[in-house]
Design a protein around this motif. Structure first.
Motif, PDB file in Angstrom:
ATOM      1  N   ARG A  41     -10.468   2.448   7.527  1.00  0.00           N
ATOM      2  CA  ARG A  41     -10.875   2.283   6.126  1.00  0.00           C
ATOM      3  C   ARG A  41     -11.660   1.003   5.920  1.00  0.00           C
ATOM      4  NH1 ARG A  41      -9.131  -0.471   1.844  1.00  0.00           N
ATOM      5  NH2 ARG A  41      -7.268  -1.214   2.911  1.00  0.00           N
ATOM      6  N   ASN A 251      -7.944  11.155   2.057  1.00  0.00           N
ATOM      7  CA  ASN A 251      -7.904  10.056   1.097  1.00  0.00           C
ATOM      8  C   ASN A 251      -6.561   9.338   1.139  1.00  0.00           C
ATOM      9  OD1 ASN A 251      -9.100   8.697  -1.458  1.00  0.00           O
ATOM     10  ND2 ASN A 251      -7.121   9.441  -2.145  1.00  0.00           N
ATOM     11  N   ASP A 255      -5.812   5.508   2.316  1.00  0.00           N
ATOM     12  CA  ASP A 255      -5.277   4.646   1.252  1.00  0.00           C
ATOM     13  C   ASP A 255      -3.814   4.292   1.473  1.00  0.00           C
ATOM     14  OD1 ASP A 255      -7.338   3.987  -0.333  1.00  0.00           O
ATOM     15  OD2 ASP A 255      -6.822   5.268  -2.016  1.00  0.00           O
ATOM     16  N   ALA A 258      -2.572   0.708   0.492  1.00  0.00           N
ATOM     17  CA  ALA A 258      -2.667   0.445  -0.945  1.00  0.00           C
ATOM     18  C   ALA A 258      -1.640   1.273  -1.713  1.00  0.00           C
ATOM     19  CB  ALA A 258      -4.075   0.743  -1.445  1.00  0.00           C
ATOM     20  N   ASP A 259      -1.412   2.521  -1.287  1.00  0.00           N
ATOM     21  CA  ASP A 259      -0.437   3.378  -1.961  1.00  0.00           C
ATOM     22  C   ASP A 259       0.970   2.801  -1.869  1.00  0.00           C
ATOM     23  OD1 ASP A 259      -2.408   5.107  -2.695  1.00  0.00           O
ATOM     24  OD2 ASP A 259      -1.914   6.672  -1.244  1.00  0.00           O
ATOM     25  N   SER A 317     -13.863   8.514  -0.459  1.00  0.00           N
ATOM     26  CA  SER A 317     -12.606   8.005   0.095  1.00  0.00           C
ATOM     27  C   SER A 317     -12.810   6.728   0.902  1.00  0.00           C
ATOM     28  CB  SER A 317     -11.948   9.067   0.980  1.00  0.00           C
ATOM     29  OG  SER A 317     -11.600  10.203   0.219  1.00  0.00           O
ATOM     30  N   ARG A 322     -14.321   2.272  -4.332  1.00  0.00           N
ATOM     31  CA  ARG A 322     -14.111   0.846  -4.579  1.00  0.00           C
ATOM     32  C   ARG A 322     -15.250   0.220  -5.373  1.00  0.00           C
ATOM     33  NH1 ARG A 322     -12.637   1.491   0.782  1.00  0.00           N
ATOM     34  NH2 ARG A 322     -14.504   0.473   1.606  1.00  0.00           N
ATOM     35  N   ASN A 386      -5.335  -1.821  -6.271  1.00  0.00           N
ATOM     36  CA  ASN A 386      -5.786  -0.652  -5.536  1.00  0.00           C
ATOM     37  C   ASN A 386      -7.219  -0.753  -5.052  1.00  0.00           C
ATOM     38  OD1 ASN A 386      -7.121  -0.439  -7.957  1.00  0.00           O
ATOM     39  ND2 ASN A 386      -6.101   1.438  -8.620  1.00  0.00           N
ATOM     40  N   ARG A 388     -10.059  -0.829  -6.657  1.00  0.00           N
ATOM     41  CA  ARG A 388     -11.021   0.021  -7.345  1.00  0.00           C
ATOM     42  C   ARG A 388     -12.199  -0.766  -7.921  1.00  0.00           C
ATOM     43  NH1 ARG A 388      -9.771   5.078  -5.608  1.00  0.00           N
ATOM     44  NH2 ARG A 388      -7.681   5.717  -6.195  1.00  0.00           N
TER      45      ARG A 388
END
Length: 484
Positions: A41, A251, A255, A258-259, A317, A322, A386, A388
């Protein structure tokens, strides 16, 4: 056999050191795979060099990944039942060792975080400390005396066979079979994992397939009820749903770290360790293969739109999610893409009115999803974590973007009702005006609840579970039928 943690251990066990495996045992996931997912990632270009690194040996590969990625050990999915047991044993003064095939530096960081272990044994870049090598290392460090061991999979079998008291945590079916074949009965079992099938169903998110009903919309709005077209739409829906589920899994895997920091997303199957990442990759491969086979029965244009959807979601993803505002534009575009795919599959016309309405409506829904996330963070006083690209201070601006787009969608729908196209399709087109107040009511209610912090972060989940939304949908359907 699942044990009660308060069950007293034999007195002799107080003199025996307790050795605990890390991956799949103390932690429900595999820290090497977790680290690889973070690496892909954050540095996707490095994935090209991973096969060459693997050829240098497992120990060297683990050392390389540990050098490249600093895994967040504080939020790993620890086996809480096992942790409780280890804390009890530590209070009794028992020596506890973390013995793992993971790189020793990563294992040491886990040990430092938990503060439970007397010592740490792990791979050192030259020796992959698993199986018999781990057993030999334990004997050299602990001496010829007895020890107890907690493992979860077949590489732990040599140690469980030599342990005075073998214990297991979330044991794999293969390990359970081999233990039974050798007549070894674990003294304690620390099970803390949901059923595999249940977790797999949760991971593919079947409720999200409701979005793919948009594939039927061009056909329905064209008032075409031919069996051939309906079957084509149904097959296209299945292909899109399989592809969408595959991208959701990708995804979630990318992630995963972060999740684990998110209060709700940490319960997702991969973040919680209930479903192995390898199982997720197998599901992805199977679903994409089935979707590709299905497209052979549909027009080639549908396959083109499906590939565009797949490429866009993968880009989303890995990077686009981001980039603030770019992410919501992409999300809204993916909704419209479903309409285009449905039009291609059924070879039905998609009107400019429908395209314009969908762009504004879905942009508003994509914005409200981000708005709800930030509003929930603001109410709890938590900072965004997260990645974003949004700040809590962006709330007012996002509200302006989203509400204006919602009313733009309403205006486009009103113009559609007044168009010549409607007159040719409906016998009573004037009755479609009755939809307007319900459309405005639903959009305003969504934004009102989001502003109060009462909206689920996913508007699709909200629409499928909210009673008023379902009632409004039923009323709109009745109005459309009365207008035909």
């Amino acid at each position: 056999m699942t044990t009660t943690l308060s069950h007293p251990a034999p007195a002799a066990a107080e003199l025996r050191p307790l050795c605990v495996d890390l991956d799949g045992t103390l932690v429900k996931s595999d820290t090497l795979i977790d680290s690889l997912l973070v690496l892909v990632r954050t540095r996707p270009l490095h994935a090209v060099y991973l096969p060459a690194r693997v050829l240098r040996g497992k120990a060297a590969f683990k050392a390389y990944v540990t050098d490249e990625v600093t895994l967040d050990v504080a939020h790993l999915p620890y086996n809480r039942k096992l942790l409780q047991f280890l804390h009890q044993e530590q209070k009794r003064g028992r020596a506890i060792y973390l013995a793992t095939g993971a790189d020793a530096r990563l294992a040491q960081r886990v040990a430092d975080h938990l503060g439970l272990f007397t010592g740490v044994l792990g791979s050192d870049g030259a020796t992959n400390l698993t199986g018999d090598r781990k057993l030999d290392s334990l004997r050299s460090h602990l001496g010829p005396g007895e020890f107890d061991y907690i493992g979860n999979d077949t590489p732990d079998l040599p140690l469980l066979a030599r342990a005075a008291e073998p214990l297991v945590a979330n044991p794999s079916p293969r390990l359970s079979r081999k233990l039974r074949a050798r007549g070894i009965q674990p003294v304690r079992t620390f099970d803390e994992r949901s059923r595999r099938l249940q977790s797999a169903i949760k991971a593919v998110r079947p409720y999200q397939w409701a979005k793919n009903l948009l594939i039927f919309l061009p056909l329905l709005l064209a008032h075409v009820v031919a069996t051939r077209s309906l079957l084509a739409a149904l097959l296209a829906f299945c292909c899109f749903s399989l592809t969408a589920s595959a991208t959701y899994i990708v995804n979630d895997l990318l992630d995963i770290e972060a999740d684990r920091r998110h209060p709700k997303k940490r319960l997702r199957p991969f973040a919680s360790g209930d479903l192995p990442a390898f199982t997720g990759l197998c599901i992805v491969a199977a679903f994409l293969l089935l979707a590709l086979i299905g497209t052979r029965l549909l027009p080639a244009a549908f396959l083109g739109w499906l590939l565009v959807y797949l490429a866009t979601t993968l880009a989303y993803s890995t990077y686009l999610k981001r980039a603030a505002l770019v992410d919501v534009v992409v999300l809204s575009g993916l909704y419209t893409l479903r309409l285009l795919a449905g039009s291609a599959a059924t070879q039905s016309h998609i009107s400019p009115w429908l395209a314009g309405f969908s762009i504004f409506l879905f942009f508003s829904l994509a914005i409200v999803k981000r708005f709800a996330e930030l509003e929930n963070l603001r109410l709890t006083g938590s900072p965004p974590r997260n990645g974003r690209g949004y700040l809590v201070t962006d709330i007012d601006q996002l509200r302006a973007f989203g509400t204006s787009s919602a009313f733009a969608a309403s205006v486009v729908f009103a113009n559609y009702i007044s168009s010549r196209e409607v007159i040719t399709l409906y016998r009573h087109p004037e009755r479609l005006w009755l939809i307007m107040p319900f459309l405005i009511l639903w959009l305003c209610r969504v934004w009102l609840l989001a502003s109060r912090g009462d909206l689920d972060e996913d508007p699709v989940v909200f629409a499928l579970t909210d009673k008023m939304s379902l009632v409004i949908g039923a009323i709109v359907a009745v109005i459309v039928l009365l207008a035909i």
